[in-house]
Write a protein that holds these residues in place. Sequence first.
Motif, short mmCIF file in Angstrom:
data_model
loop_
_atom_site.label_atom_id
_atom_site.label_comp_id
_atom_site.label_asym_id
_atom_site.label_seq_id
_atom_site.Cartn_x
_atom_site.Cartn_y
_atom_site.Cartn_z
N ARG A 186 -12.81 6.67 69.24
CA ARG A 186 -13.92 7.49 69.74
C ARG A 186 -13.42 8.82 70.29
NH1 ARG A 186 -17.90 4.46 73.74
NH2 ARG A 186 -18.51 6.66 73.90
N ILE A 187 -12.28 8.80 70.97
CA ILE A 187 -11.74 10.03 71.55
C ILE A 187 -11.28 11.00 70.47
CG2 ILE A 187 -9.90 10.96 72.99
CD1 ILE A 187 -9.98 8.33 74.59
N VAL A 188 -10.60 10.49 69.47
CA VAL A 188 -9.95 11.36 68.47
C VAL A 188 -10.92 11.76 67.37
CG1 VAL A 188 -8.09 11.52 66.77
CG2 VAL A 188 -7.68 10.40 68.98
N PHE A 189 -11.71 10.83 66.87
CA PHE A 189 -12.50 11.08 65.67
C PHE A 189 -13.95 11.47 65.91
CE2 PHE A 189 -9.27 7.99 64.06
CZ PHE A 189 -8.60 8.88 63.24
N THR A 198 -10.07 13.45 59.66
CA THR A 198 -9.21 14.34 58.90
C THR A 198 -7.77 13.86 59.01
OG1 THR A 198 -8.84 15.82 60.79
CG2 THR A 198 -10.73 16.30 59.36
N VAL A 199 -6.89 14.46 58.22
CA VAL A 199 -5.48 14.09 58.27
C VAL A 199 -4.89 14.43 59.64
CG1 VAL A 199 -3.20 14.55 57.29
CG2 VAL A 199 -5.16 14.29 55.79
N ILE A 241 -0.21 9.91 51.30
CA ILE A 241 -1.32 9.35 50.53
C ILE A 241 -2.66 9.80 51.12
CG2 ILE A 241 -2.44 7.21 49.80
CD1 ILE A 241 0.31 5.88 49.88
N LEU A 242 -2.76 9.79 52.46
CA LEU A 242 -3.99 10.22 53.11
C LEU A 242 -4.24 11.70 52.88
CD1 LEU A 242 -6.34 9.44 54.96
CD2 LEU A 242 -4.88 9.95 56.92
N TYR A 243 -3.20 12.50 52.85
CA TYR A 243 -3.35 13.94 52.62
C TYR A 243 -3.88 14.21 51.22
CZ TYR A 243 -2.09 18.82 51.91
OH TYR A 243 -2.11 20.16 51.60
N VAL A 244 -3.33 13.54 50.21
CA VAL A 244 -3.81 13.71 48.83
C VAL A 244 -5.26 13.25 48.71
CG1 VAL A 244 -3.48 12.98 46.44
CG2 VAL A 244 -1.49 13.51 47.87
N TRP A 245 -5.59 12.17 49.37
CA TRP A 245 -6.97 11.66 49.31
C TRP A 245 -7.94 12.65 49.94
CZ3 TRP A 245 -9.89 9.68 53.67
CH2 TRP A 245 -11.10 9.11 53.30
N GLU A 246 -7.57 13.27 51.07
CA GLU A 246 -8.44 14.23 51.71
C GLU A 246 -8.59 15.50 50.87
OE1 GLU A 246 -9.06 16.21 56.11
OE2 GLU A 246 -7.06 16.10 55.27
N ARG A 247 -7.52 15.94 50.22
CA ARG A 247 -7.59 17.13 49.37
C ARG A 247 -8.53 16.92 48.20
NH1 ARG A 247 -6.01 22.02 50.80
NH2 ARG A 247 -5.37 22.47 48.65
N ARG A 248 -8.60 15.72 47.69
CA ARG A 248 -9.53 15.43 46.59
C ARG A 248 -10.98 15.38 47.08
NH1 ARG A 248 -6.52 10.71 42.96
NH2 ARG A 248 -4.80 12.04 42.20
#
Length: 255
Positions: A186-189, A198-199, A241-248
């Motif tokens: 809750r604090i971060v997202f 986000t990443v 992996i998370l970075y590539v997923w977010e870029r897509r």
Amino acid sequence: MMPILETIRAYLGWCPVKGQVHRQVQAGSGMRGGTPDDGRRRVGGVSMKIDFIVKEELWRSIGAVYWVSFLTIGYLTLSGYLPISISYAFSLALIPTVAHFLIMVWYRRKENLVDPNPASILRHALGFERQSEKRTEQRRAIVEKAVDAALLVTIFLIYIYASLAYSISQVYWLPVLIVISLFLARIVFTDGGVQRVTVARSVVFYLIAAGFLLLRHLALGHPVLLYLRGIVLVGIVAFPILYVWERRRTPEGTD
């Protein structure tokens, strides 16, 4: 001639009321609201009602704006800044008076401003009211995050204290970890009730969660080197992996 009279009546807010039909409107509190019930006049055998905004601004214009304008023009004339006769001050003072009246009636009708206080109207015109609401929402979001952080730290400290003082079973660490993760998510997202994954936020969440894990192992006297290696390894594998997923996902317009 009749269209001109109708236009003037429409601008001044005169509304014919037939028979015994009476419209009762209660004024709302604050800057915005409905039209309060004003006094009525008889014009040509028909009950008429003048707009309350026109009445307020008319009295303000005659009682204050005109005389301030007159004194200002008179001072400028007597001081030699305006090369005119002092007798012209009476007629020249009508120009800012009429301009003030027309502008204030137009703006208050457009924005539906009930409060005649000049300071409130100025604050609304400058956008201070909207900025104040925005700051209030920001303060509320900060307070919510602070409360969540305080609860998170309190739960973690209670668990550490109970583990050291009473040697409770480490099975309780799982529900404690779930509760801590929920508060941390809750604090971060979450920002103002809106989830933003986000990443960068995921990295922050992972580092803080890893910090709680390491603090637990240090407080309980467990070796931390093995866990530290595991945390680093999981981060190296997961975040690319998370970075590539977010870029897509970015071209699709999602965060």
